[in-house]
Design an enzyme around this catalytic site. Structure first.
Site, short mmCIF file in Angstrom:
data_model
loop_
_atom_site.label_atom_id
_atom_site.label_comp_id
_atom_site.label_asym_id
_atom_site.label_seq_id
_atom_site.Cartn_x
_atom_site.Cartn_y
_atom_site.Cartn_z
N HIS A 122 -9.77 2.12 -0.96
CA HIS A 122 -8.34 1.87 -0.84
C HIS A 122 -7.80 1.35 -2.17
O HIS A 122 -8.11 0.23 -2.58
CB HIS A 122 -8.08 0.86 0.28
CG HIS A 122 -6.66 0.79 0.74
ND1 HIS A 122 -5.59 1.15 -0.05
CD2 HIS A 122 -6.13 0.39 1.93
CE1 HIS A 122 -4.47 0.97 0.63
NE2 HIS A 122 -4.77 0.52 1.83
N LYS A 171 -9.69 7.87 1.81
CA LYS A 171 -10.22 6.53 1.58
C LYS A 171 -11.68 6.42 1.99
O LYS A 171 -12.38 5.50 1.54
CB LYS A 171 -9.37 5.49 2.31
CG LYS A 171 -7.95 5.34 1.76
CD LYS A 171 -7.18 4.28 2.51
CE LYS A 171 -5.75 4.14 1.96
NZ LYS A 171 -4.91 5.30 2.30
N CYS A 224 0.81 -1.22 0.00
CA CYS A 224 0.00 0.00 0.00
C CYS A 224 0.84 1.27 0.00
O CYS A 224 0.28 2.37 -0.04
CB CYS A 224 -0.94 0.00 1.19
SG CYS A 224 -1.82 -1.56 1.42
N HIS A 276 -3.28 7.87 6.21
CA HIS A 276 -3.47 6.58 5.56
C HIS A 276 -4.91 6.12 5.79
O HIS A 276 -5.55 5.63 4.87
CB HIS A 276 -2.47 5.57 6.10
CG HIS A 276 -2.45 4.27 5.36
ND1 HIS A 276 -2.29 4.18 4.00
CD2 HIS A 276 -2.57 2.99 5.81
CE1 HIS A 276 -2.31 2.92 3.63
NE2 HIS A 276 -2.50 2.17 4.71
N GLU A 316 -2.09 4.83 13.73
CA GLU A 316 -1.72 6.06 13.06
C GLU A 316 -1.93 7.26 13.97
O GLU A 316 -1.13 8.20 13.98
CB GLU A 316 -2.52 6.22 11.76
CG GLU A 316 -2.09 7.41 10.94
CD GLU A 316 -2.65 7.43 9.53
OE1 GLU A 316 -2.16 8.23 8.70
OE2 GLU A 316 -3.56 6.63 9.24
N PHE A 326 1.14 -3.23 3.87
CA PHE A 326 1.29 -4.55 4.47
C PHE A 326 2.78 -4.83 4.69
O PHE A 326 3.62 -4.44 3.91
CB PHE A 326 0.72 -5.63 3.54
CG PHE A 326 -0.77 -5.58 3.39
CD1 PHE A 326 -1.59 -5.59 4.50
CD2 PHE A 326 -1.35 -5.53 2.14
CE1 PHE A 326 -2.97 -5.55 4.37
CE2 PHE A 326 -2.74 -5.49 2.00
CZ PHE A 326 -3.54 -5.50 3.12
#
Length: 423
Positions: A350, A345, A173, A313, A324, A410
């Site tokens: 995503h 997002k 990502c 994110h 986060e 990831f």
């Protein structure tokens, strides 16, 4: 040698529309691209929602392009269309000098696979790769089994006759963010005059979505319908997958000024870090994310007090959002509470490996326009997510001197890009 790096061109194909204007207007107006979805040929797949590109509209817009008949993955089509937009927007063909001074850096994820291709390997004795190789001519020419994972980067280089460096990043990502960051650094070091950077991805196919589902990443909830993407909300239940592509043209100050290019904003820093914690979960204290942001600030020679906005994110997953939040608190301390933080997002879904590209564009435009998009569907903030996430359904008008754009992938792969208003 240290060149300043300007953003001079933008292009995007997303679920919100087929260009940057549609992307930015949709984000500022709180429109969502998320809708009911099922993989082709399946009616009971557990994942019920996604944010696809309008394929019919995309075909109508681009099927007359000379490259349309070239076999390529769906994501490469999105990325090449976005690259054409960005290069045209920048007027990059007017750039004087050696063509070898122009390069490409692109992020994309796992190759797309057509389930029917995999069935070609099956026989009465089970799967056999040699059987698949013998039936190679029967494979879908647009699938990932035929096209290399670096296809988009090379397609862009060939399309615009760019003989400079051609880089492909496959860092889940954070792929597009790494591509943008490394393109920025190459220009700043004086290695190239301009870079076409960004990413494209499409995970909306059965094999890839099964893989994501086995990882427990996408939401399978139906309680909230198409508003189930709820970053930082107590009822968040997983990411909502999307597809598309976005591309930026980065250019040295010298090159941009020489040709009178329009400048959107300035890229001033890049940070990257590894959690080294877990393949499917961020460090619970957000250590890698914090380190990436710290490195971006240091690289940009900015302080926490200089940052007015963070494009988070913000995946709407139970683990990412509090991690986060902790990372932002760790980096910004007392400044954290005054920063406008938002998750694109919540509207875009995503885009996996490409996520950092449209989000970087949104960050650039937030700095330019002084407008911060909202975090949609944030109605019941989680007590562990206690910062200003710009709730509501419309953009907040405010001065944005500088901003950060976060992408965390990831495996704990983290990237952060620092953007500053062009003076």
């Amino acid at each position: 040698m240290s060149e300043r790096v300007f953003v001079t061109g933008l292009g995007a194909v997303t679920g919100l529309g087929l260009d940057v204007a549609a992307l930015w207007q949709g984000l500022c107006q709180g429109r969502s691209a998320i809708r009911r979805w099922q993989p082709e040929g399946v009616s009971d797949f557990p994942v019920r929602y996604a944010a696809p590109v309008d394929w019919n509209a995309f075909q109508c817009a681009y099927r007359s392009a000379f490259w349309w008949q070239t076999p390529m993955e769906r994501r490469s089509r999105f990325g090449l269309a976005a690259a054409e937009q960005a290069v045209n927007d920048a007027g990059l063909t007017l750039l004087a000098g050696d063509e070898r001074r122009l390069g490409v850096a692109i992020g994309s994820g796992a190759p797309e696979r057509d389930p029917s291709d995999l069935l070609l390997a099956l026989g009465s004795d089970g799967p056999d790769w040699q059987r698949l190789y013998r039936r190679f001519a029967e494979l879908n020419p647009n699938s990932g089994l035929v096209n290399g994972n670096d296809q988009l980067a090379t397609l862009i280089a060939r399309r615009f006759d760019l003989a400079g460096p051609v880089l492909h990043f496959s860092t889940p990502c954070a792929g597009a963010a790494h591509a943008i960051g490394h393109g920025f650094r190459m220009i700043r070091r004086g290695e190239v005059d301009a870079m076409v950077v960004g990413g494209a991805d499409s995970v909306l196919n059965l094999p890839t979505m099964i893989g994501l589902l086995l990882l427990g990443a996408p939401s399978i909830a139906e309680k909230y319908g198409d508003t189930l993407c709820r970053p930082f909300d107590r009822d968040r239940s997983g990411l909502v997958a999307a597809e598309g592509g976005a591309v930026l043209v980065l250019e040295s100050e010298r090159s941009a000024l020489e040709r009178g290019a329009r400048v959107y904003a300035e890229i001033v820093g890049f940070g990257s870090a590894m959690d080294a914690y877990c393949i499917t979960a961020p460090h619970p204290e957000g250590r890698g994310a914090a380190l990436a942001m710290q490195r971006a600030l240091r690289d940009a020679q900015l302080t926490p007090d200089d940052i007015d906005h963070i494009n988070a994110h913000g995946t709407s997953t139970p683990l990412n959002d509090p991690a986060e939040t902790l990372a932002i608190r760790q980096v910004f301390g007392d400044c954290a509470g005054r920063i406008a933080i938002s998750s694109n997002k919540s509207m875009l879904g995503h885009l996996i490996a490409a996520a950092g590209a449209p989000e970087c564009i949104a960050t650039v435009l937030a700095v330019r326009d002084g407008r911060v998009p909202p975090t949609l569907n944030l109605s019941q903030p989680d007590e562990t997510c206690d910062l200003d996430y710009v709730p509501g359904s419309s953009a907040r008008a405010m001065p944005v001197r500088a901003a950060l754009c976060n992408s965390f992938g990831f495996g704990g792969l983290n990237a952060c890009i620092a953007v500053q208003r062009h003076a």
